[in-house]
Design an enzyme around this catalytic site. Structure first.
Site, PDB file in Angstrom:
ATOM      1  N   CYS A  20       0.831  -1.207   0.000  1.00  0.00           N
ATOM      2  CA  CYS A  20       0.000   0.000   0.000  1.00  0.00           C
ATOM      3  C   CYS A  20       0.869   1.262   0.000  1.00  0.00           C
ATOM      4  CB  CYS A  20      -0.993  -0.055   1.154  1.00  0.00           C
ATOM      5  SG  CYS A  20      -2.424   0.966   0.860  1.00  0.00           S
TER       6      CYS A  20
ATOM      7  N   HIS B 256      -3.159  -5.375   1.902  1.00  0.00           N
ATOM      8  CA  HIS B 256      -2.391  -5.590   3.132  1.00  0.00           C
ATOM      9  C   HIS B 256      -2.391  -7.055   3.582  1.00  0.00           C
ATOM     10  CE1 HIS B 256      -1.876  -1.336   4.372  1.00  0.00           C
ATOM     11  NE2 HIS B 256      -3.007  -1.152   3.723  1.00  0.00           N
TER      12      HIS B 256
ATOM     13  N   GLU C 259      -0.452  -8.406   5.539  1.00  0.00           N
ATOM     14  CA  GLU C 259      -0.034  -8.470   6.954  1.00  0.00           C
ATOM     15  C   GLU C 259      -1.223  -8.341   7.905  1.00  0.00           C
ATOM     16  OE1 GLU C 259       0.260  -5.961   4.964  1.00  0.00           O
ATOM     17  OE2 GLU C 259      -0.067  -4.070   6.010  1.00  0.00           O
TER      18      GLU C 259
HETATM   19  N1  GLN Z   1      -3.578   6.310   1.295  1.00  0.00           N
HETATM   20  C1  GLN Z   1      -2.273   6.040   1.793  1.00  0.00           C
HETATM   21  C2  GLN Z   1      -1.223   6.836   1.025  1.00  0.00           C
HETATM   22  O1  GLN Z   1      -1.522   7.414   0.045  1.00  0.00           O
HETATM   23  C3  GLN Z   1      -1.963   4.557   1.710  1.00  0.00           C
HETATM   24  C4  GLN Z   1      -2.928   3.783   2.569  1.00  0.00           C
HETATM   25  C5  GLN Z   1      -2.378   2.549   3.169  1.00  0.00           C
HETATM   26  O2  GLN Z   1      -1.166   2.323   3.219  1.00  0.00           O
HETATM   27  N2  GLN Z   1      -3.272   1.735   3.662  1.00  0.00           N
HETATM   28  O3  GLN Z   1      -0.107   6.887   1.413  1.00  0.00           O
END
Ligand code: GLN
Length: 189
Positions: A79, A170, A172
């Protein structure tokens, strides 16, 4: 035994650390350039990519990490971690590692529903993985060197380029260690 670093500046690094420990791996939270120099692989967690990027620069981690990546160290970004690995971030000049030939659009899965789960078919495992998406980035483009290992609604959500692995979701946050195990197999031993 290999040591796998988990970038411990901001975000859900504790969940990655717990997952790696559960898989029997020696995991260490990384906050210094010296640690970047001696780990065998690195996980960059979810969180807020602009914050993590600024902290990486402030702690002097960015250049040493780029050098390790150029030297072939395996890195897994989830992410926000994926956003930091991406070469192109739509509409943003934020600090990044920029090592992966992908373009991402931040928060693009999160405009109407900020978080959701879905079953993701993944090329290297038989049963789909449960994808937890939290204000997740959409991968809008992938370069020629990038393999797509998992898709959701026709778009890549798990990609690999050489020793770099990245997911929009995710793993994890689930009990399922198969994607982490795949990453561990990418780490030189
Ligand atoms: N929206 C976050 C970003 O732009 C990422 C979200 C996340 O890691 N769950 O950094």
């Amino acid at each position: 035994m290999n040591t796998i670093g988990v970038l411990g500046l901001q975000g859900d690094f504790a969940k990655h650390h717990a997952m790696l420990s559960r898989l029997g791996v020696k995991a260490e939270l990384v906050v210094t350039p010296e640690q970047i120099g001696r780990i065998d692989g690195l996980v960059i967690p979810g969180g807020e990519s602009t914050t993590i990027g600024k902290l990486m620069a402030g702690y002097g981690l960015l250049e040493p990490l780029k050098a390790r990546i150029a030297g072939g160290m395996a890195v897994f970004g989830t992410c926000a971690g994926m956003i930091l690995l991406a070469r192109r971030i739509q509409g943003s000049v934020q600090i990044r590692i920029g090592a992966m030939d992908i373009e991402v659009n931040r928060n693009a899965y999160g405009r109407q529903i900020s978080s959701f789960e879905a079953d993701i078919p993944v090329s290297f495992i038989r049963e789909p993985a449960r994808g937890v998406f939290i204000r997740a980035p959409i991968i809008t483009d992938t370069g020629r060197e990038v393999s797509v290992l998992g898709e959701f609604e026709g778009r890549p959500v798990l990609v690999r380029q050489g020793k770099l692995l990245a997911s929009s979701f995710h793993p994890e946050l689930t009990e399922d260690g198969r994607i982490h195990e795949y990453f561990l197999a990418m780490v030189d031993r």
